[in-house]
Every structure is written in structure tokens, then in C-alpha cells.
Write an enzyme that holds these catalytic residues in place. Structure first.
Site, mmCIF file in Angstrom:
data_model
loop_
_atom_site.group_PDB
_atom_site.id
_atom_site.type_symbol
_atom_site.label_atom_id
_atom_site.label_comp_id
_atom_site.label_asym_id
_atom_site.label_seq_id
_atom_site.Cartn_x
_atom_site.Cartn_y
_atom_site.Cartn_z
ATOM 1 N N ARG A 61 0.844 -1.200 0.000
ATOM 2 C CA ARG A 61 0.000 0.000 0.000
ATOM 3 C C ARG A 61 0.879 1.249 0.000
ATOM 4 N NH1 ARG A 61 -4.600 -1.370 4.595
ATOM 5 N NH2 ARG A 61 -5.348 -3.338 3.684
ATOM 6 N N ASP A 63 2.156 5.092 -0.198
ATOM 7 C CA ASP A 63 1.652 6.347 0.358
ATOM 8 C C ASP A 63 1.345 7.345 -0.752
ATOM 9 O OD1 ASP A 63 2.089 5.300 2.877
ATOM 10 O OD2 ASP A 63 4.040 6.276 3.125
ATOM 11 N N TYR A 124 12.157 -1.356 -3.195
ATOM 12 C CA TYR A 124 11.929 0.052 -3.496
ATOM 13 C C TYR A 124 13.239 0.714 -3.927
ATOM 14 C CZ TYR A 124 7.282 0.155 -1.280
ATOM 15 O OH TYR A 124 5.955 -0.050 -0.966
ATOM 16 N N ARG A 216 10.795 6.003 3.495
ATOM 17 C CA ARG A 216 11.092 7.438 3.458
ATOM 18 C C ARG A 216 11.718 7.925 4.767
ATOM 19 N NH1 ARG A 216 5.505 9.545 2.420
ATOM 20 N NH2 ARG A 216 6.494 11.605 2.614
#
Length: 281
Positions: A61, A63, A124, A216
């Protein structure tokens, strides 16, 4: 909240869909009232094309503002509809989806395939540039700009100290009932020459799963090291904390892209989903 387990009996087939999107115009993946999300747009398009309501289960999911080139979802549809629409489904979806979402592949999956709980790892990439000229115009949508010169080698050393299974509560925004224990498989930082010739600082992050804003936040902590404001061992020292650290900045969303999700062979899918569903401790 976990998605319900769907019964794939009774003439249903499970489909795997490989999806890409530019996250700039979305309030994240998950459906939200009165907000534009990737899930809502994709479910609406599928419902139109298949003439049947659908509910997607996603691998990760993302952001608000985060992109994906390797997102994976699954959906259960009646076998008769799949037989009718399968050969032309991608083309028909292209006709109704907005230009910032693309379905790259749709395949019939093993009945035990679960995009979320069957995943072995998510991968990622975070791109940023500390070049005074900023990012290449062709990469401005997925590359963050950093105003100060970064020591990528120091960031990489600090990243290596975070690997393994830990409670990453200091780096996560808590969600009710969700654990913050994760196994960080890879966190590497290097200067990288993109295909267009521009120079970026690239952070590659892989884990069994990531909690909310974790990537992040990890990038934010490494940036503090790269600027020389924090010592090499500072990011790893935060792992001992049991709640979100206010000292950790969250890097801008648009530099982050979900690039791939790994799954085991079909024979191991059910076992993997069972392990993942068990709460980490």
C-alpha cells in the site's frame, strides 16, 4: 485491517495483475472517501470492463505521491468472464484507465496466490539529486532534489548497520493492530548514472514488508548522515526505541518507487501466506 480471504471455488479464477502508476496525482493506493486513489481508479475501470464489481488485494500500500513500476495485485473473477475478456483485457483497460495508471500484464494465478501475504520481499528505489542544476527534466517526477552535497559512501555504511530483523518503530507511523517488526534485507546507497546521463544518489531498499512511511523515514535518517549532521551509527541506534522518533525526517514522497515484489514457487504459496499472516514477534 487485513483483506478478507476470498473463496476461489464456485467458478472463480484468481488473476495476478502487474501495475504501474505515477503517484503524483493520487492520495496513495488505498481507497478513501472523496479522494483520488490508485485502488479506486483501478477497481472502477475493472468493474466497467468486466461488468462485475471487484475488490483488489495489493502487495504494497504505497503512500500519497509514491510511484510504482512493479506493483502486484490479485483479484477473483468468474471464470466465464475471464474466458471472454482475458485476451482483450489489457487493451480494454487501457481505454478506460487514466493515463497515470497502466496494467502491464494480467495472468491466471495459482488459487493460493496472494499478492499481499504471499510476498517474500518488496523492493523500493529512492532517487534524489544533490546536483545544483537539479534533476533531469525527464526524471523530475521521480527524483527528489536535495540542497546540500551528500556523502553517499557514509550513507551506505550507516545503511548496512540497519540490516536484519528489528523493531523499526522509530521509523514507522503506527497503525492500530499492526506490528513494526520487519526484516530489512537490503539497504544500499550509491551514486548512480541514469540512462539519460544525469547523476543521482540512489537508495535501494528491500524487506519482507515495510510499515507505513518506513522507507522514506530510513532515507531521511541516512540523509542526516550524508550531510554530516549525524554520526554513522545514529540511524541504527534508533532501532532500540519503541515509538516513532520525532528526530527522523521523512523524505519527500515523489522520490520513492516500488520496483518489484518477489513470490515463492506455486507449491510454496500457501505455506508462505500462513507464515506471513502469523503476527511477527
Amino acid at each position: 485491517m487485513d483483506e478478507p480471504v476470498t473463496d476461489t471455488g464456485g467458478g472463480l479464477v484468481r488473476l495476478r495483475m502487474d501495475v504501474q502508476y505515477d503517484g503524483a496525482g493520487f492520495h496513495g493506493w488505498a481507497r478513501q472517501p472523496a479522494l483520488r486513489t490508485v485502488q479506486a481508479e483501478l477497481e472502477q475501470a475493472l468493474s466497467v470492463v468486466l461488468r462485475s464489481d471487484v475488490e483488489l488485494t495489493v502487495a504494497g500500500r504505497t503512500d500519497a505521491g509514491v510511484h510504482a513500476t512493479g506493483q502486484v495485485v490479485h483479484v477473483d473473477v468468474p471464470a466465464v468472464i475471464w474466458a471472454e475478456q482475458g485476451p482483450k483485457l489489457i487493451r480494454r483497460l487501457r481505454g478506460v484507465l487514466p493515463s497515470d495508471i497502466a496494467v502491464r500484464a494480467v495472468t491466471e494465478a495459482h488459487p493460493a496466490f496472494d499478492a499481499r501475504f504471499g510476498a517474500l520481499a518488496r523492493h523500493y528505489v529512492y532517487r534524489l539529486t544533490d546536483d545544483p542544476a537539479g534533476p533531469s527534466p525527464l526524471r523530475r517526477a521521480d527524483t527528489a532534489t536535495w540542497p546540500r552535497r551528500l556523502d553517499a559512501a557514509a550513507m551506505d555504511l550507516a545503511a548496512g548497520l540497519l540490516l536484519g530483523q528489528n523493531d523499526f518503530a522509530a521509523y514507522c507511523r503506527r497503525r492500530e493492530g499492526a506490528t513494526t517488526i520487519r526484516t530489512l534485507l537490503r539497504l544500499a546507497v550509491a551514486r548512480h548514472r541514469e540512462d539519460d546521463g544525469s547523476q543521482t544518489v540512489r537508495i535501494d531498499a528491500s524487506a519482507d514488508a515495510f510499515c507505513h512511511s518506513m522507507v522514506r523515514s530510513l532515507v531521511g535518517a541516512l540523509l542526516a548522515v550524508g550531510e554530516g549532521r549525524r554520526p554513522l551509527d545514529w540511524p541504527a541506534s534508533l532501532v532500540s526505541r519503541t515509538e516513532r522518533s520525532s528526530e527522523v525526517p521523512v523524505a519527500p514522497a515523489h522520490g520513492l518507487t516500488l520496483v518489484a515484489v518477489d513470490y515463492p514457487p506455486d507449491a510454496d504459496l500457501a505455506a508462505r501466506a500462513g507464515v506471513t499472516r502469523a503476527r511477527r514477534a
